[in-house]
Every structure is written in structure tokens, then in C-alpha cells.
Design a protein around this motif. Structure first.
Motif, PDB file in Angstrom:
ATOM      1  N   GLY A 112       0.843  -1.194   0.000  1.00 37.88           N
ATOM      2  CA  GLY A 112       0.000   0.000   0.000  1.00 37.88           C
ATOM      3  C   GLY A 112       0.871   1.232   0.000  1.00 37.88           C
ATOM      4  N   PHE A 113       0.217   2.377  -0.081  1.00 34.32           N
ATOM      5  CA  PHE A 113       0.974   3.636  -0.091  1.00 34.32           C
ATOM      6  C   PHE A 113       0.096   4.734   0.507  1.00 34.32           C
ATOM      7  CE2 PHE A 113      -1.498   3.416  -3.943  1.00 34.32           C
ATOM      8  CZ  PHE A 113      -2.120   4.652  -3.974  1.00 34.32           C
ATOM      9  N   ASP A 114       0.751   5.820   0.868  1.00 39.83           N
ATOM     10  CA  ASP A 114       0.048   7.057   1.212  1.00 39.83           C
ATOM     11  C   ASP A 114       0.874   8.234   0.735  1.00 39.83           C
ATOM     12  OD1 ASP A 114      -2.537   6.916   2.853  1.00 39.83           O
ATOM     13  OD2 ASP A 114      -1.304   5.273   3.664  1.00 39.83           O
ATOM     14  N   THR A 115       0.197   9.278   0.303  1.00 41.20           N
ATOM     15  CA  THR A 115       0.914  10.488  -0.114  1.00 41.20           C
ATOM     16  C   THR A 115       0.285  11.741   0.481  1.00 41.20           C
ATOM     17  OG1 THR A 115      -0.387  10.664  -2.141  1.00 41.20           O
ATOM     18  CG2 THR A 115       1.696   9.464  -2.305  1.00 41.20           C
ATOM     19  N   ASP A 116      -0.739  11.582   1.271  1.00 40.03           N
ATOM     20  CA  ASP A 116      -1.413  12.723   1.885  1.00 40.03           C
ATOM     21  C   ASP A 116      -1.160  12.693   3.393  1.00 40.03           C
ATOM     22  OD1 ASP A 116      -3.378  14.933   2.007  1.00 40.03           O
ATOM     23  OD2 ASP A 116      -4.541  13.451   3.140  1.00 40.03           O
ATOM     24  N   ARG A 117      -0.552  13.747   3.894  1.00 33.42           N
ATOM     25  CA  ARG A 117      -0.112  13.734   5.286  1.00 33.42           C
ATOM     26  C   ARG A 117      -1.263  13.603   6.267  1.00 33.42           C
ATOM     27  NH1 ARG A 117       2.571  19.044   7.334  1.00 33.42           N
ATOM     28  NH2 ARG A 117       0.667  19.403   8.548  1.00 33.42           N
ATOM     29  N   ASP A 118      -2.336  14.350   6.022  1.00 34.36           N
ATOM     30  CA  ASP A 118      -3.437  14.318   6.983  1.00 34.36           C
ATOM     31  C   ASP A 118      -4.028  12.916   7.106  1.00 34.36           C
ATOM     32  OD1 ASP A 118      -3.054  16.897   7.624  1.00 34.36           O
ATOM     33  OD2 ASP A 118      -4.760  17.695   6.479  1.00 34.36           O
ATOM     34  N   THR A 119      -4.068  12.215   5.979  1.00 33.54           N
ATOM     35  CA  THR A 119      -4.582  10.841   6.033  1.00 33.54           C
ATOM     36  C   THR A 119      -3.632   9.953   6.813  1.00 33.54           C
ATOM     37  OG1 THR A 119      -5.486  11.205   3.825  1.00 33.54           O
ATOM     38  CG2 THR A 119      -5.406   8.919   4.624  1.00 33.54           C
ATOM     39  N   PHE A 120      -2.346  10.088   6.531  1.00 32.44           N
ATOM     40  CA  PHE A 120      -1.349   9.204   7.155  1.00 32.44           C
ATOM     41  C   PHE A 120      -1.267   9.443   8.661  1.00 32.44           C
ATOM     42  CE2 PHE A 120       2.969   8.118   8.521  1.00 32.44           C
ATOM     43  CZ  PHE A 120       3.102   6.834   8.005  1.00 32.44           C
ATOM     44  N   VAL A 121      -1.259  10.714   9.034  1.00 29.03           N
ATOM     45  CA  VAL A 121      -1.038  11.047  10.445  1.00 29.03           C
ATOM     46  C   VAL A 121      -2.357  11.023  11.223  1.00 29.03           C
ATOM     47  CG1 VAL A 121      -0.206  12.822  12.029  1.00 29.03           C
ATOM     48  CG2 VAL A 121       0.995  12.401   9.888  1.00 29.03           C
ATOM     49  N   GLY A 122      -3.412  11.477  10.573  1.00 26.05           N
ATOM     50  CA  GLY A 122      -4.703  11.567  11.273  1.00 26.05           C
ATOM     51  C   GLY A 122      -4.860  12.928  11.904  1.00 26.05           C
ATOM     52  N   PRO A 123      -6.088  13.454  11.918  1.00 26.35           N
ATOM     53  CA  PRO A 123      -6.306  14.807  12.404  1.00 26.35           C
ATOM     54  C   PRO A 123      -5.812  14.981  13.843  1.00 26.35           C
ATOM     55  CG  PRO A 123      -8.387  13.712  11.826  1.00 26.35           C
ATOM     56  CD  PRO A 123      -7.300  12.771  11.504  1.00 26.35           C
ATOM     57  N   PHE A 124      -5.108  16.044  14.075  1.00 29.43           N
ATOM     58  CA  PHE A 124      -4.622  16.434  15.408  1.00 29.43           C
ATOM     59  C   PHE A 124      -3.636  15.455  16.031  1.00 29.43           C
ATOM     60  CE2 PHE A 124      -8.802  18.395  14.772  1.00 29.43           C
ATOM     61  CZ  PHE A 124      -8.388  19.710  14.683  1.00 29.43           C
ATOM     62  N   ASN A 125      -3.095  14.580  15.214  1.00 29.28           N
ATOM     63  CA  ASN A 125      -2.043  13.696  15.739  1.00 29.28           C
ATOM     64  C   ASN A 125      -0.672  14.262  15.432  1.00 29.28           C
ATOM     65  OD1 ASN A 125      -3.776  11.809  16.731  1.00 29.28           O
ATOM     66  ND2 ASN A 125      -3.585  10.407  14.972  1.00 29.28           N
ATOM     67  N   GLY A 126       0.313  13.833  16.198  1.00 30.78           N
ATOM     68  CA  GLY A 126       1.706  14.056  15.841  1.00 30.78           C
ATOM     69  C   GLY A 126       2.221  12.845  15.082  1.00 30.78           C
ATOM     70  N   LEU A 127       3.450  12.955  14.578  1.00 29.99           N
ATOM     71  CA  LEU A 127       4.015  11.816  13.845  1.00 29.99           C
ATOM     72  C   LEU A 127       4.141  10.591  14.743  1.00 29.99           C
ATOM     73  CD1 LEU A 127       6.836  13.472  11.717  1.00 29.99           C
ATOM     74  CD2 LEU A 127       4.691  12.453  10.895  1.00 29.99           C
ATOM     75  N   GLY A 128       4.276  10.815  16.025  1.00 26.12           N
ATOM     76  CA  GLY A 128       4.389   9.705  16.967  1.00 26.12           C
ATOM     77  C   GLY A 128       3.110   8.892  17.086  1.00 26.12           C
ATOM     78  N   GLU A 129       1.990   9.515  16.763  1.00 20.71           N
ATOM     79  CA  GLU A 129       0.699   8.795  16.877  1.00 20.71           C
ATOM     80  C   GLU A 129       0.096   8.528  15.517  1.00 20.71           C
ATOM     81  OE1 GLU A 129      -0.606  12.282  18.648  1.00 20.71           O
ATOM     82  OE2 GLU A 129       1.192  11.985  19.864  1.00 20.71           O
ATOM     83  N   ALA A 130       0.911   8.605  14.467  1.00 15.80           N
ATOM     84  CA  ALA A 130       0.380   8.519  13.105  1.00 15.80           C
ATOM     85  C   ALA A 130      -0.618   7.362  12.972  1.00 15.80           C
ATOM     86  CB  ALA A 130       1.531   8.337  12.123  1.00 15.80           C
ATOM     87  N   SER A 131      -1.779   7.639  12.344  1.00 13.19           N
ATOM     88  CA  SER A 131      -2.853   6.641  12.391  1.00 13.19           C
ATOM     89  C   SER A 131      -2.675   5.485  11.426  1.00 13.19           C
ATOM     90  CB  SER A 131      -4.218   7.304  12.212  1.00 13.19           C
ATOM     91  OG  SER A 131      -4.160   8.296  11.242  1.00 13.19           O
ATOM     92  N   VAL A 132      -2.053   5.713  10.270  1.00 16.37           N
ATOM     93  CA  VAL A 132      -1.919   4.602   9.310  1.00 16.37           C
ATOM     94  C   VAL A 132      -1.061   3.463   9.880  1.00 16.37           C
ATOM     95  CG1 VAL A 132      -0.795   4.001   7.115  1.00 16.37           C
ATOM     96  CG2 VAL A 132      -2.569   5.755   7.174  1.00 16.37           C
ATOM     97  N   PRO A 133       0.133   3.754  10.429  1.00 21.28           N
ATOM     98  CA  PRO A 133       0.897   2.641  11.009  1.00 21.28           C
ATOM     99  C   PRO A 133       0.124   1.924  12.126  1.00 21.28           C
ATOM    100  CG  PRO A 133       2.283   4.589  10.791  1.00 21.28           C
ATOM    101  CD  PRO A 133       0.893   5.018  10.455  1.00 21.28           C
ATOM    102  N   ARG A 134      -0.675   2.682  12.870  1.00 27.13           N
ATOM    103  CA  ARG A 134      -1.457   2.059  13.931  1.00 27.13           C
ATOM    104  C   ARG A 134      -2.541   1.156  13.366  1.00 27.13           C
ATOM    105  NH1 ARG A 134      -0.240   4.020  19.101  1.00 27.13           N
ATOM    106  NH2 ARG A 134       1.468   5.442  18.651  1.00 27.13           N
ATOM    107  N   ALA A 135      -3.159   1.633  12.290  1.00 29.20           N
ATOM    108  CA  ALA A 135      -4.205   0.819  11.668  1.00 29.20           C
ATOM    109  C   ALA A 135      -3.601  -0.438  11.043  1.00 29.20           C
ATOM    110  CB  ALA A 135      -4.934   1.643  10.603  1.00 29.20           C
ATOM    111  N   GLY A 136      -2.324  -0.346  10.670  1.00 27.67           N
ATOM    112  CA  GLY A 136      -1.659  -1.540  10.137  1.00 27.67           C
ATOM    113  C   GLY A 136      -1.786  -1.692   8.632  1.00 27.67           C
TER     114      GLY A 136
END
Ligand code: GLC
Ligand code: GLC
Length: 821
Positions: free
Chosen positions: A209-233
Motif C-alpha cells: 500500500g501507499f500514502d501520499t497525503d499527510r493528513d490521512t497518514f497522520v490523522g487529524p490532530f495527531n503528531g508523527l508519533g501517533e500517526a494513524s496509518v501505522p497504527r491501523a496496520g
């Protein structure tokens, strides 16, 4: 306290904890593509110009610190972590960052998964490579998903941080999930209009898979430490359109116990000057060059080979000067880290570090000439080019732009001219180049003034103008007028600024003053004499004698009007009052004229015991009033209030920067001065106070990297005495290399041979220097009593010689020199 150790064999500094006092960084790249990388994988990449061609984003001044980098997220059955510790900050079972010469290897391990990433910029490539090795160190099968990550910068780093109303509607990418060499993301913002370059971010594997949009990858109001895509797996497959473009691939990696897998990630810069597009509709960029790049790094073997080539390159470079002394700190600084810092400083000038944002300054006229002193032996052909570039910005009257832009090589009008030390540094650079190479032809090279076509004159004429500029601009005491400032940018004697925020370096100066610089006078004695030597050797005997007479006059002026009784004065102000005098309560004594006068041989007397000699008195006063365990402060006592007639120097709180900080750049002038009067023991003591390897044990106090010099260490009147700032890009690197290699160890190139004149005191009783000069190799064994005033007697290839000059041997020869003192 330490946060790591030197691995001398590997020529690496090994940071063993993520929890250093400050990000400890390294540089990748030596030609056109450069990256900064911290021990936590923070930093950014650019092509040639850190301002105009920034590939990835970095946030200076951010909370938390060190925000932005090339990160790899691991999702191990729902447990998300980053092997570089940042940005997720999950605890690691082991952590190690090895900063080497042009590469950094970061290894993190957690719950039986070890990830080792080697970052480097291969020779001849415009790309940063990450060679990643993931190993299952547990006894169970691991089903991992890895997520790569970079955030793209919209090229102009200044605009990228300011012009959001435009920038947030610009971003465009292309995605190639199953390309010929794996999966690639193309960052092509502004390519549709005038740009012909894009960035490519790729992994040499099928990406799930891939991502190129930061807001999608990180998730609203998250920092890079809480990025949502890696968490979602799983990747979300986002396609950037405006907003914040990023590059991220996800790759599934299933590993049996003990099994490893390699991946190669490439961040590359591609220019398409001719065929921009792959199709007529201008929908798709021409990917040919990107694919050719990816083809060269399609396998880990290819990455390994490129890495080996880089190692070999550095081994070759560093073989020009090396020492074995029995003092491992001395050896590692001389053989590896000091020279490495000189090369990085040459590449970067003062543009991009963790203290310089890469958007501010061009190349300094004086800075670049001094940097050259530290790298000319490593890359003489590039030094030659640099000299011509610098000299081409000089004005016909010998004065100089203070800065010039590396991309255009033109003088920078914003900063302007009028720093009256600038012209003389050109003589310093050229003389050093000729001593190293014997290339006298450079003096005949046609070089323009202010880049104006048709104005070319031989380079030697530029030196004549430099010399003449000082002669033509002298004040009532026969000392050089200071102009806007001299080496000390903050000594602004004609500025009289009362407007907050106004630049001390560029505002209109008050006319009619007589401010003079004793420091420039000492420079003139040193480099005026070098100019005379060059003239003499060009067959211009009359010019040489005239120059020498003027130098003698200046030396007299320094001894008469530049002397305060126990030390050299610093300057005369606008009204003709002395600065740097015991008669004042603050700023009584300044380091610059003490060091430079003595290194220029002014008032040296008969030797170390000649207590009446001005040189000895000046050095003793410096020891007493400027000395601290962390180095010599710039002046003392520091100014406690703003002094309008002095300018910026009095703006800093006491003990910082030019107001009584330990400005490491000028400590080596005193070190060299001590060797000139034959007090090698004091010289070596001073050397150790500021040299990072000797400060490694107090890393908690020093706080910055223990492998490179910092511009400044807070002085004795500062609240945080001993704490360093501005590491990496500083003239300190070059001058300390000159001090240690040419004066403490005492091997210095001269016009006709190598001068061998060690002065290091009794702590280093014997050492061997191997020096390659003009193609021959000199192996110099020194036996050293360390006695003050002792000078070596030399045996060259078995035959004793008079004096200390070892004549140059033909290229290819090996010469053995035995020195006893
Ligand atoms: C900075 C400048 C250098 C100057 C020094 C002292 O290091 O880059 O040009 O000489 O400060 O002010
Ligand atoms: C500031 C700094 C000084 C630097 C100068 C020119 O004055 O204190 O170190 O040389 O700016 O940029």
C-alpha cells in the motif's frame, strides 16, 4: 557523562542512547545531494542549495525538538514502534546510532525484531539510500508491516514556511505501485509549470500500500508519533492533491525465527531539462532517469557496493595527513573527525545545520577563505575553483562583498560590503593553496571583478588590490580602518544603532569617524608578508620590497599604537578612543589581536623566557584574564550593558557569543601563538580545552556532539558556562586543523618543502606523522623532550640537515624524516 563512544577502527561515533542532550547529527553527501541526519533519523535532504531545492521538510524551533526526518514505522502485531526511537518513542531493547564518514547507521530492537538502517548518499548520485535489514531475533514467527515515511518540502524552503495561501493548493504526486524496480512515489509539485525537476521516493519491493497525503497518514490532530496509518496496520492509499504531500509505502515482512530481510529505500532528485513529460497530455512525468536511478539500487548488493565505494573514497581522502601519537583522542581528532568536519564545512559553508536553517546565509568571503585552510590538502582542485569563485566577486578597489550566493556565484547585495578584513583573507587562501600544490599558474588565471565580463585580470592582481585596499584605508594611528566590522562581525564601531531589530551589519554607517582595527593590522603583518613572498617569487622584486616596507610600518604601528602596556589593544573607536584597554571597566582585553599578533610574529623577542617581549606578555595576560577550563573567552570582562558605540558585541548577555563567549574559532590563533614563542605545553593544554574528543566525558555539560567543534562554548560569565552552541559549520574546524597539524604536530607545507617544527610539549613524547604532499609521502618520526623553546633537529633519509625545511621530493617518493627535540 557520555552518551556513546568512539569506535576508532570503524571511524565512527557510536551514540548508545536516544536520550542525548540535543540531537547529535551527521551529514550525508559530498557532491550535489546532501542530507542532515540526527541520531534519531531526523533531518532533511536538499539538492545543491538548502534553500532553493529542499526535498524534505524539517521544523526548526519545533516542540518537540528534531521534528521531521526519514522514518520507518514497524507494526508488530499491533505494537507500533520506530527503530530510531523518534517519532513514536516506544522503549527499545537496544538502540545504537553510528555516525560515520558520510553515512549513519541506526539500529533499534524491540520484542525480538531488530531493524538496522544504513543511510548514505552514494558517490555520483543525487539520492539518499536507506539500506534496511529487518531481523527476527525471537523464537517465534513474526508477521510485520513496515511503513516508510518522508514529508516533502515544496522546494523553496523559505516559501514553504510562509506562503500557505498558495502552497496548500499546489501539491501533486504520481504513484507507481508496481514499477519495474519496486514501488515509487513521484513528488512533482510545480512540475506542471516552470520546474523541470521532481523527487522520487521508492522501495525496491512490491508495496502492499501507499500514502501520499499527510493528513490521512497522520490523522487529524495527531503528531508523527501517533500517526494513524501505522497504527491501523494498513495503508490508506491516499493521493495528495494540495495540502501536505508525503511519501509512504507499506511492506509486509513475514520472518521465521532468525530470518532477515533487506529492503532498499531511495529518495532521489531528478532533473529533466529536455523531455519533461512521458506523454503529450502532460499527465505523467518522464520517469526514465528516475527508473535508471532505481535500477542502480534495485538490490541490496548494489547498495553494498556503493557503500564500499564511499568508504574507499574517505580512506583515500584521509590518507593525506595522519598521526599515531599514543594519545587516542589526539589521533581520532586529527585523523578522522577534524578533517571530516573541514570537508563538511567546505560543502555547506554556513548554510545548513541544526543551528543554520539553510535559508539564510550565502557563502562568506572571509569564511570561505578560512575554510579553505582546512580542506586544501584534501581536495586541492576544488579549492582552486573556490578561490576563483571568491575572487570573482571582489571589487576593483580591492574591497569585497561580504557574501556571495553558491548557485549564482554572484556577490550578495543584501549584505553588501565594507568589512575591512575581507580582502586580506583572499591572500591567506591563495598562499595556502600554492604552498599545498605548487600550482603557481593560478596567479595567472584571468579573474573578473564583481563578475563583470571583460574586467578580467590575473588573479595575482586581485591580491595586489587586497593588499592595496588596507594600505589605502588607514586611520590616524596608521592602523587599518575597520569599516562595518572586521573578523568580529559584532564589533560595529561606525553603526550607532538605536532601532530595535535593525541589522548591525547592513544599516547605514555614520560617516566621518576614525575607527581603526588593531586586529586587521596584525592580519596585514601576516598576510602582507605572504603577499610580498608571492610577489618576490613572481619576479616582482620592487613590489616585494615596497610591500615589506609597508608591513614593517604596520608592525611598528601595532607595537606603538596598538599596545596597552600588558597586551595588545583591540581597536580605536569612531572618536579615536582605545578599545581593549585596562583603563576601562569592561572589554579590557580581547583575544583576537593577542593571538593574531603573535602568530604573525609581532613582538616575539628571544624565546619563551623573554618575559619582556610583548608577545609573551600578551599571551600571559590572555592566560590570566581570558582562560577558563573550557577554553579562552573572546573578551573580558563582558559588557553588562548595551554600548551604542560598540554595536552588536554588547547585545548578548555576558558570556555568550562575541560578548565574552569562548568563540572557538580564535582559540587556535592563541594556540599557534604559543607554538611561535616555543611554549608547546601551553598550546597543547589550550587545544585540549576546546577539542571535542577531550570534552566527551563532560557531554552533559557540553551538550553537543563530542566529535565536532562548536562555534561557541558559553564563557565564564555566562549562566551556562561550558555549554556549546552552533556545532559543525564554523571556521573553528579549519583553524584547529591548522593549529594541530601544522603547529602542534608541526608539519606544514611551504613553497619549497615541508617545514617540520613540532611544538606540543612533554605530554606527547613521540609520534609519527604521515603526510602526502605533491604526490610524495613523508613519514616523520618525532622524539620530543617537550622542553620549552626546543626546536627539532632533522635527519632526512639518513642525512642530517640544517634548519627545518624538508625539500619536496618527486611524486611517488617516500621520504623518512627523523626529528629530535
Ligand atoms: C561567525 C561568522 C564569521 C565571523 C565570526 C565572528 O562565525 O561566520 O564570519 O568572523 O562569527 O564574528
Ligand atoms: C551575528 C552573529 C555572528 C555572525 C553575524 C553575521 O552577528 O553573532 O556570529 O558572524 O551575525 O551573520
Amino acid at each position: 557523562m557520555r552518551y556513546g563512544y568512539f569506535d576508532d577502527e570503524a571511524r565512527e561515533y557510536v551514540v548508545t542512547t536516544p536520550h542525548t542532550p540535543y540531537p547529535w547529527i551527521n551529514y550525508l553527501g559530498s557532491e550535489r545531494f546532501f542530507s542532515l541526519i540526527s541520531h534519531q533519523a531526523g533531518g532533511y535532504s536538499f539538492f545543491r542549495d538548502a534553500r532553493m531545492r529542499r526535498l524534505t521538510r524539517y521544523r526548526y524551533n519545533n516542540i518537540p525538538a528534531d521534528a521531521g526526518g526519514r522514518y520507518l514505522y514497524v507494526n508488530d502485531g499491533g505494537d507500533v514502534w520506530t527503530p530510531s526511537w523518534l517519532p513514536v518513542k516506544a522503549d527499545l531493547d537496544t538502540f545504537e546510532a553510528r555516525h560515520g564518514l558520510g553515512y549513519t547507521r541506526i539500529t533499534g530492537e524491540r520484542n525480538g525484531v531488530r531493524v538496522d538502517t544504513l543511510h548514505f548518499v552514494p558517490l555520483g548520485e543525487d539520492a539518499e539510500i536507506q539500506k534496511i535489514t529487518v531481523t527476527n531475533t525471537s523464537s517465534e514467527t513474526k508477521d510485520l508491516t513496515l511503513f516508510t515515511f518522508v514529508e516533502f518540502c515544496l522546494w523553496n524552503a523559505q516559501d514553504d514556511q510562509t506562503n500557505y495561501q498558495r502552497n496548500l493548493s499546489l501539491a501533486e504526486v504520481e504513484i507507481e505501485q508496481d514499477g519495474p524496480y519496486g514501488s515509487a512515489i513521484f513528488h512533482k509539485t510545480e512540475y506542471r509549470e516552470r520546474r523541470d525537476h521532481y523527487a522520487v521516493f521508492a522501495v525496491n519491493a512490491h508495496a502492499d500500500g501507499f500514502d501520499t497525503d499527510r493528513d490521512t497518514f497522520v490523522g487529524p490532530f495527531n503528531g508523527l508519533g501517533e500517526a494513524s496509518v501505522p497504527r491501523a496496520g494498513t495503508s490508506a492509499g491516499s493521493v495528495a492533491s494540495g495540502w501536505y504531500p508525503i511519501g509512504s509505502h507499506s511492506v509486509r515482512v513475514d520472518l521465521a525465527p532468525g530470518e532477515s530481510r533487506d529492503l532498499v529505500v531511495v529518495l532521489g532528485y531528478v532533473e529533466n531539462p529536455d523531455e519533461k513529460w512521458a506523454d503529450d497530455a502532460h499527465q505523467l512525468v518522464n520517469r526514465e532517469r528516475a527508473h535508471a536511478l532505481l535500477a542502480r539500487f534495485a538490490t541490496s548488493e548494489q547498495a553494498d557496493e556503493a557503500f564500499e565505494a564511499l568508504r574507499t573514497y574517505w580512506t583515500g581522502l584521509l590518507s593525506t595527513y595522519s598521526v599515531t601519537s599514543g594519545d587516542e583522542k589526539l589521533d581520532r581528532m586529527v585523523n578522522v573527525w577534524n578533517q571530516y568536519q573541514c570537508m563538511v564545512t567546505f560543502n555547506m559553508s554556513r548554510s545548513a545545520s541544526y543551528f543554520e536553517t539553510g535559508i539564510g546565509r550565502g557563502m562568506g568571503f572571509r569564511d570561505s577563505n578560512q575554510d579553505l585552510l582546512g580542506f586544501v590538502h584534501l581536495v586541492p582542485e576544488r579549492a582552486r575553483e573556490r578561490i576563483i569563485d571568491i575572487a570573482s566577486t571582489q571589487f576593483p578597489d580591492g574591497s569585497a562583498y561580504h557574501q556571495y550566493q553558491p548557485l549564482t556565484k554572484r556577490g550578495n547585495n543584501d549584505i553588501g560590503a565594507g568589512f575591512n578584513d575581507d580582502p586580506l583573507w583572499l591572500i591567506a587562501g591563495v598562499a595556502a593553496y600554492i604552498r599545498e600544490t605548487g600550482d603557481w599558474s593560478i596567479l595567472d588565471e584571468p579573474v573578473p571583478f564583481d563578475n563583470a565580463e571583460g574586467s578580467e585580470v590575473p588573479l595575482f592582481e586581485h591580491l595586489t588590490r587586497s593588499f592595496g585596499f588596507t594600505v589605502a584605508n588607514r586611520g590616524p594611528h596608521g592602523l587599518p580602518l575597520i569599516g562595518r566590522a572586521d573578523w568580529n562581525d559584532c564589533l560595529n564601531l561606525n553603526c550607532f544603532s538605536t532601532t530595535p531589530g535593525e541589522s548591525f551589519q547592513t544599516t547605514e554607517n555614520k560617516a566621518g569617524g576614525v575607527a581603526e582595527s588593531v586586529f586587521i593590522a596584525t592580519m596585514f603583518v601576516k598576510y602582507g608578508a605572504e603577499y610580498a613572498d608571492l610577489a618576490e617569487r613572481r619576479g616582482l622584486g620592487d613590489a616585494a620590497s615596497q610591500a615589506r616596507a609597508l608591513v614593517d610600518e604596520m608592525r611598528e604601528a601595532v607595537l606603538t599604537h596598538g599596545w596597552d602596556g600588558k597586551w595588545f589593544l583591540r581597536a580605536y573607536d569612531f572618536f579615536g578612543n582605545p578599545i581593549g584597554t585596562d583603563a576601562k571597566p569592561e572589554g579590557k582585553i580581547w583575544i583576537e589581536p593577542q593571538g593574531f599578533a603573535v602568530l604573525a610574529g609581532i613582538g616575539v623577542g628571544t624565546g619563551p623566557d623573554d618575559e619582556e617581549a610583548p608577545a609573551i606578555q600578551a599571551l600571559n595576560s590572555s592566560a590570566e584574564m581570558l582562560g577558563t577550563p573550557h577554553g579562552l573567552v573572546l573578551q573580558y570582562p563582558a559588557y553588562t550593558t548595551y554600548q551604542v558605540e560598540l554595536g552588536e558585541v554588547s547585545t548578548y548577555p555576558p558570556g555568550y557569543k562575541e560578548n565574552g563567549g569562548i568563540f572557538c574559532h580564535n582559540n587556535p590563533w592563541v594556540i599557534i601563538g604559543e607554538t611561535v614563542v616555543g611554549r608547546g605545553d601551553i598550546a597543547f593544554d589550550y587545544y585540549k580545552r576546546i577539542t571535542p574528543a577531550y570534552r566527551e566525558e563532560i557531554s552533559d555539560v557540553h551538550r553537543l556532539e563530542p566529535y565536532v567543534y562548536a562555534q561557541m562554548i558559553a564563557g565564564k560569565e555566562a549562566v551556562r558556562h561550558g555549554e556549546a552552541k552552533n556545532s559543525w559549520l564554523t571556521g573553528t574546524a579549519a583553524w584547529n586543523f591548522v593549529a594541530v597539524s601544522q603547529h602542534l604536530l608541526g608539519v606544514r607545507p611551504d613553497f619549497d618543502g615541508l617545514v617540520v617544527d613540532p611544538q606540543i610539549g612533554p605530554e606527547v613524547p613521540s609520534f609519527t606523522v604521515t603526510r602526502v604532499a605533491r604526490g610524495a609521502t613523508y613519514v616523520i618520526d618525532v622524539t620530543n623532550s617537550g622542553e620549552r623553546g626546543a626546536r627539532g633537529s632533522l635527519v632526512v633519509d639518513g642525512t642530517p640537515i640544517e634548519g627545518n625545511l624538508v625539500p619536496y621530493a618527486p611524486a611517488g617518493a617516500t621520504v623518512r624524516v627523523a626529528v629530535t627535540l
